[in-house]
Design an enzyme around this catalytic site. Structure first.
Site, short mmCIF file in Angstrom:
data_model
loop_
_atom_site.label_atom_id
_atom_site.label_comp_id
_atom_site.label_asym_id
_atom_site.label_seq_id
_atom_site.Cartn_x
_atom_site.Cartn_y
_atom_site.Cartn_z
N THR A 39 39.01 6.85 0.00
CA THR A 39 39.26 8.06 -0.69
C THR A 39 40.76 7.94 -0.36
O THR A 39 41.22 6.98 0.43
CB THR A 39 38.60 9.57 -0.02
OG1 THR A 39 39.16 9.58 1.15
CG2 THR A 39 37.37 9.09 -0.39
N ASP A 62 30.54 4.49 -2.57
CA ASP A 62 30.44 5.62 -2.01
C ASP A 62 29.17 6.03 -1.34
O ASP A 62 27.93 5.56 -1.94
CB ASP A 62 30.47 6.72 -3.38
CG ASP A 62 30.30 8.09 -3.20
OD1 ASP A 62 30.18 8.82 -2.22
OD2 ASP A 62 31.13 8.91 -4.24
N THR A 103 30.41 15.28 -0.45
CA THR A 103 30.56 14.18 0.52
C THR A 103 29.55 14.43 1.66
O THR A 103 28.89 13.59 2.24
CB THR A 103 31.79 13.67 0.59
OG1 THR A 103 32.34 13.33 -0.45
CG2 THR A 103 31.95 12.75 1.99
N THR A 133 31.27 17.37 14.56
CA THR A 133 32.18 17.96 14.90
C THR A 133 32.09 19.12 15.91
O THR A 133 30.96 19.83 15.73
CB THR A 133 33.35 18.44 13.73
OG1 THR A 133 34.26 19.20 14.57
CG2 THR A 133 32.57 19.10 12.80
N ASP A 134 32.87 19.68 16.99
CA ASP A 134 32.75 20.75 17.65
C ASP A 134 32.91 22.10 16.80
O ASP A 134 32.47 23.20 17.07
CB ASP A 134 33.43 20.69 18.91
CG ASP A 134 35.20 20.90 18.25
OD1 ASP A 134 35.46 20.72 17.26
OD2 ASP A 134 36.13 20.73 19.34
N GLU A 135 33.47 21.69 15.44
CA GLU A 135 33.70 23.02 14.84
C GLU A 135 32.36 23.57 14.21
O GLU A 135 32.67 24.91 13.98
CB GLU A 135 34.67 22.63 13.32
CG GLU A 135 35.86 21.99 13.92
CD GLU A 135 37.08 22.02 12.91
OE1 GLU A 135 36.96 22.74 11.83
OE2 GLU A 135 38.01 21.31 13.22
N TYR A 182 34.83 23.15 5.74
CA TYR A 182 34.51 21.82 6.18
C TYR A 182 33.15 21.80 7.30
O TYR A 182 32.50 21.12 7.26
CB TYR A 182 35.83 21.24 7.06
CG TYR A 182 35.63 20.36 8.03
CD1 TYR A 182 35.23 19.16 7.57
CD2 TYR A 182 35.87 20.43 9.23
CE1 TYR A 182 34.90 18.07 8.68
CE2 TYR A 182 35.85 19.52 10.35
CZ TYR A 182 35.24 18.15 9.94
OH TYR A 182 35.00 17.30 10.74
N LYS A 186 29.78 20.20 7.40
CA LYS A 186 29.34 19.34 8.78
C LYS A 186 27.90 20.01 9.47
O LYS A 186 27.25 19.04 9.77
CB LYS A 186 30.43 19.29 9.57
CG LYS A 186 31.47 18.23 9.24
CD LYS A 186 31.52 16.87 8.89
CE LYS A 186 31.12 16.06 10.00
NZ LYS A 186 30.96 14.54 9.76
#
Ligand code: NAD
Ligand code: DAU
Length: 376
Positions: A39, A62, A103, A133-135, A182, A186
């Protein structure tokens, strides 16, 4: 390393390229397949130094292509997957959440299904390692805006700064509370990975890491964007008041943690990765300005007037702070670099590699695949 053939997804991206490099160099007897769609965030020039190594192979694919991934896994007898491919930029997810769901969620599910079909219940010696991720944990409160000494010391956090902006940290047992499209995508992908462990017995591992910095990061993210803008004396768009806190880890330390966890982590488990290194955005921006100015021979701080406060990011998480003590205690991982060293190294790298940056900002980097790989 007991694995013979590993797929690393997203290996042409920022963190993925460091993981691919580490594995290709450290494990010459293991075949490392970099599976990446290329990408806008994928740049094969990130891997120039290892692209001709005999144990490295690039496959443009992909992760959503279930049939393609399954065939590759069967043909190559893949026995391990390290999954980094994702849409990774929060601002883009606010503008285009569909791509992130496609994705990050469907792509991860497609990989899981392909691994399940290829391994067909023979889990011995197999591993599916998902990088997150920590998010996903949401945002922490900032109960101590002036900063307090956290109760931990690590080699990397023993530098001058080493403050925490609240008593609470993200631990592995926290409830998921993602805020951005996002992090929601995740979070969903993490749960699918765990579901494949719990339902089918797939040997999975999930890790959640804090903000990474270092060479080869796409200049849409704070640190490379601002280094490049300071160099060219362009405005630095600081969201809100610049008071948001992020916990920064040098990317090679993340790659080392991935190596350790892939080989020695407990199947079915989750590990948080971070260096106890919290910074308010505005403080880090001042460090970047001073460092770039000094390295370019300008008076230190001369470019402070580039700071431009702009409208805040929608839903902007206030504070992230990882508690990585489980990883430190159970597997003995420790970050190797103090932040002051890491940021100096990073700024130097971007200033010394202006060609890399120019290729990215001009879009020329996207020709690298056609020039170097097509028809191989
Ligand atoms: P990046 O955006 O730099 O790279 C992503 C890579 O994935 C690119 O090479 C891209 O081409 C590839 N990709 C995207 N969609 C794909 C698809 N459908 N099929 C195959 N390849 C595809 O990302 P990054 O910052 O290196 O992050 C890598 C991973 O680590 C992500 O899963 C991210 O969520 C996670 N993570 C990142 C950070 C960070 O600070 N950057 C911190 C913690 C976790
Ligand atoms: O915490 C881990 C996450 O870190 C990863 O999962 C993400 O993939 C990665 O992109 C990163 O997310 P952030 O949103 O924290 O990173 P970003 O570099 O976009 O922004 C860092 C902080 O700087 C954030 O508080 C927003 C702010 N910012 C960012 C940009 C790009 C600005 O103030 N101005 C900017 O122009």
């Amino acid at each position: 390393m007991t694995h013979k053939t590993i797929i690393i997804t997203g290996g042409a991206g920022f963190i993925g390229s460091h993981v691919v490099r580490l594995f290709v160099n450290k494990y010459p007897d293991t075949k490392i397949i970099n599976l990446d769609k290329l990408t806008y965030a994928g740049n094969l020039a990130n891997l120039k130094d290892i692209e001709n190594k005999p144990n490295y192979k690039f496959v443009k694919m992909d992760i959503c292509d279930f049939e393609g991934v399954l065939k590759l896994m069967q043909d190559e007898k893949v026995d391990g997957i390290i999954h980094l491919a994702a849409e990774s930029h929060v601002d883009r997810s606010i503008k285009d959440p569909f791509t992130f769901a496609q994705t990050n969620v469907m792509g991860t599910l497609s990989l899981l299904q392909a691994a399940k079909a290829a391994w067909n219940g023979e889990w011995e010696g197999k591993r599916f390692y998902h990088i997150s991720t920590d998010e996903v944990y949401g945002a922490l409160e900032m109960t101590h805006p002036e900063g307090i000494k956290p109760p931990f010391t690590t080699k990397a956090s023993s530098g001058e700064h080493h403050l925490a902006y609240g008593e609470k940290f993200f631990t592995e047992d926290l409830k998921y509370q993602p805020h951005s499209p996002y992090s929601a995508a995740k979070a969903s992908s993490d749960q699918f990975v765990r579901a494949f462990h719990d339902t089918f017995g797939m040997p999975t591992i999930v890790t959640n890491c804090s903000n990474n910095y270092g060479p080869y990061q796409f200049p849409e993210k704070l640190i490379p964007l601002f280094i490049n803008n300071i160099r060219h004396r362009k405005p630095l768009p600081v969201y809100g008041k610049g008071e948001n806190v992020r916990d920064w880890l040098y990317v090679e330390d993340h790659a080392r943690a991935i190596d350790l966890i892939f080989n020695e982590g407990k199947v079915g488990d989750t590990y948080n990765i971070g260096g106890f290194n919290e910074w308010k955005n505005i403080d880090i921006i001042k460090v970047l300005i001073n460092t770039v100015d000094r390295l370019l021979g300008r008076p230190e701080g001369a470019d402070m007037d580039l700071i431009t406060y702009v409208t805040d990011r929608a839903g902007h998480d206030l504070r992230y702070a990882i508690d990585s003590s489980k990883l430190q205690k159970e597997l003995g991982w420790e970050p190797s670099l103090q932040f002051e060293e890491g940021i100096e190294k990073t700024v130097r790298w971007y200033l010394d590699n202006q060609d890399w940056m120019d290729n990215v900002t001009s879009g020329d980097y996207q020709k690298y695949y056609d020039d170097m790989y097509k028809g191989r």
